[in-house]
Design a protein around this motif. Structure first.
Motif, short mmCIF file in Angstrom:
data_model
loop_
_atom_site.label_atom_id
_atom_site.label_comp_id
_atom_site.label_asym_id
_atom_site.label_seq_id
_atom_site.Cartn_x
_atom_site.Cartn_y
_atom_site.Cartn_z
N GLY A 24 0.79 -1.23 0.00
CA GLY A 24 0.00 0.00 0.00
C GLY A 24 0.82 1.28 0.00
N ARG A 25 2.13 1.18 0.26
CA ARG A 25 2.96 2.39 0.22
C ARG A 25 3.03 2.90 -1.21
N ILE A 26 3.10 4.22 -1.38
CA ILE A 26 3.09 4.79 -2.73
C ILE A 26 4.31 4.38 -3.55
N PHE A 27 5.40 4.03 -2.87
CA PHE A 27 6.64 3.71 -3.58
C PHE A 27 6.51 2.41 -4.37
N SER A 28 5.70 1.48 -3.86
CA SER A 28 5.59 0.18 -4.51
C SER A 28 4.15 -0.16 -4.92
N LYS A 29 3.26 0.81 -4.90
CA LYS A 29 1.86 0.55 -5.23
C LYS A 29 1.71 0.32 -6.74
N LYS A 30 1.09 -0.80 -7.09
CA LYS A 30 1.01 -1.22 -8.48
C LYS A 30 0.34 -0.17 -9.37
N HIS A 173 4.02 14.81 -21.08
CA HIS A 173 4.02 15.77 -19.98
C HIS A 173 2.67 15.61 -19.28
N SER A 174 2.67 14.89 -18.17
CA SER A 174 1.42 14.61 -17.49
C SER A 174 1.59 14.76 -15.98
N SER A 175 0.49 14.67 -15.26
CA SER A 175 0.54 14.76 -13.80
C SER A 175 -0.47 13.80 -13.19
N LYS A 176 -0.23 13.46 -11.95
CA LYS A 176 -1.13 12.55 -11.23
C LYS A 176 -1.20 12.99 -9.78
N THR A 177 -2.40 13.07 -9.25
CA THR A 177 -2.59 13.45 -7.85
C THR A 177 -2.55 12.19 -6.99
N ILE A 178 -1.66 12.20 -6.00
CA ILE A 178 -1.46 11.05 -5.12
C ILE A 178 -1.88 11.44 -3.70
N PRO A 179 -3.01 10.92 -3.21
CA PRO A 179 -3.45 11.26 -1.85
C PRO A 179 -2.54 10.63 -0.80
N GLN A 180 -2.25 11.40 0.24
CA GLN A 180 -1.39 10.92 1.32
C GLN A 180 -2.11 11.05 2.66
N ASP A 181 -1.76 10.16 3.56
CA ASP A 181 -2.22 10.23 4.95
C ASP A 181 -1.08 10.76 5.81
N ILE A 224 -5.76 13.51 9.11
CA ILE A 224 -5.44 14.59 8.18
C ILE A 224 -4.79 14.00 6.94
N GLY A 225 -5.20 14.52 5.78
CA GLY A 225 -4.60 14.11 4.52
C GLY A 225 -4.02 15.30 3.78
N PHE A 226 -3.20 15.02 2.79
CA PHE A 226 -2.70 16.03 1.87
C PHE A 226 -2.38 15.32 0.56
N ASP A 227 -2.20 16.07 -0.50
CA ASP A 227 -1.96 15.47 -1.81
C ASP A 227 -0.57 15.79 -2.32
N HIS A 228 0.04 14.80 -2.96
CA HIS A 228 1.22 15.02 -3.78
C HIS A 228 0.78 15.14 -5.23
N LYS A 229 1.36 16.04 -5.95
CA LYS A 229 1.15 16.11 -7.39
C LYS A 229 2.42 15.63 -8.07
N TRP A 230 2.35 14.44 -8.65
CA TRP A 230 3.50 13.91 -9.37
C TRP A 230 3.49 14.47 -10.79
N ILE A 231 4.60 15.00 -11.21
CA ILE A 231 4.79 15.45 -12.59
C ILE A 231 5.62 14.39 -13.31
N LEU A 232 5.13 13.92 -14.44
CA LEU A 232 5.88 12.96 -15.26
C LEU A 232 6.19 13.59 -16.60
N ILE A 233 7.48 13.69 -16.92
CA ILE A 233 7.92 14.27 -18.19
C ILE A 233 8.89 13.30 -18.86
#
Length: 237
Positions: A24-30, A173-181, A224-233
């Motif tokens: 479930g960690r974002i580093f290895s989430k499929k 050039h894309s982005s993805k919102t990654i929710p964090q706890d 509390i949550g917050f979001d990461h915005k991953w940029i992929l280029i």
């Protein structure tokens, strides 16, 4: 050339290595790894470098789709964690090597794909690191950067400028919102309790209409949550 903050990097990531591979960690989430693989669309004959590979999750995701992957990181504990996981999963086309992105130990134009995920925010000199990555990409090959921001706050425009500075033509050039706890993230980073209290207080202050933290926190059912915005280029050389 070792990065200036290498001792802090070793200390921090030696503690975090096991956390990176927990389910479930974002580093290895499929879901997130599949997003990167699909965006890159590799070829079966590609030879790929994952720079600052950590526990090599991206490398492992690419192994079915490329010829060979070199997983390079400056922290041996992270590489060893990735190697053990690769053995469990039966990957046989990964080469694990210690090295620094600021001084990649390969010849010019060696790789078809060079990728870095969630590492650039730790570099004190992102321009030097990016230049080295571009150096080892073959003519016609691709350089892929996936990152939010951290030590050096590279905006999306500044990330694009890195590609322009190396004369790489941007293809994706894309982005993805990654929710964090919040609590989960602090567990991953082994944040001391006294520091956790400071962070929680800052987040609660913003949620109550006070000073902004830059994380844009929001309330979740379990905290509390917050979001990461991953940029992929992706840029082609």
């Amino acid at each position: 050339m070792k990065p200036e903050n290498i001792e802090k990097i070793h200390e921090s990531f030696a503690q975090q290595a096991a956390e990176f591979e927990k389910p479930g960690r974002i580093f290895s989430k499929k879901e997130y790894l599949d997003y990167i693989v699909a965006s890159v669309n590799p070829d079966k004959e590609d030879v790929m470098l994952e720079a600052a590979a950590g526990t090599c999750a991206v490398s492992r995701a690419f192994t079915p789709y490329v010829k060979t992957v070199v997983s390079m990181d400056g922290t041996p504990v992270m590489l060893e964690t990735g190697r053990k996981q690769a053995d469990k999963e039966g990957h046989r086309n990964i080469i694990f090597t210690k090295g620094f992105v600021e001084d990649i130990p390969f010849l010019d134009g060696f790789f078809d794909i060079v990728i870095s995920r969630l590492a650039f925010h730790h570099f004190t000199d992102p321009n030097a690191a990016f230049h080295e990555m571009a150096r080892v990409v073959k003519p016609g090959g691709r350089l892929v950067l996936v990152d939010p921001s951290h030590v050096r706050n590279l905006s999306e425009e500044e990330m694009v400028d890195l590609f322009k500075g190396e004369n790489l033509s941007i293809e994706v050039h894309s982005s993805k919102t990654i929710p964090q706890d919040l609590e989960g993230w602090m567990d991953v980073t082994h944040t001391p309790e006294n520091v956790r209290k400071v962070i929680r207080t800052a987040m609660e202050t913003e949620l109550s209409g006070g000073k902004k933290t830059g994380f844009a926190p929001y309330r979740k059912e379990n905290g509390i949550g917050f979001d990461h915005k991953w940029i992929l280029i992706t840029g082609r050389k």
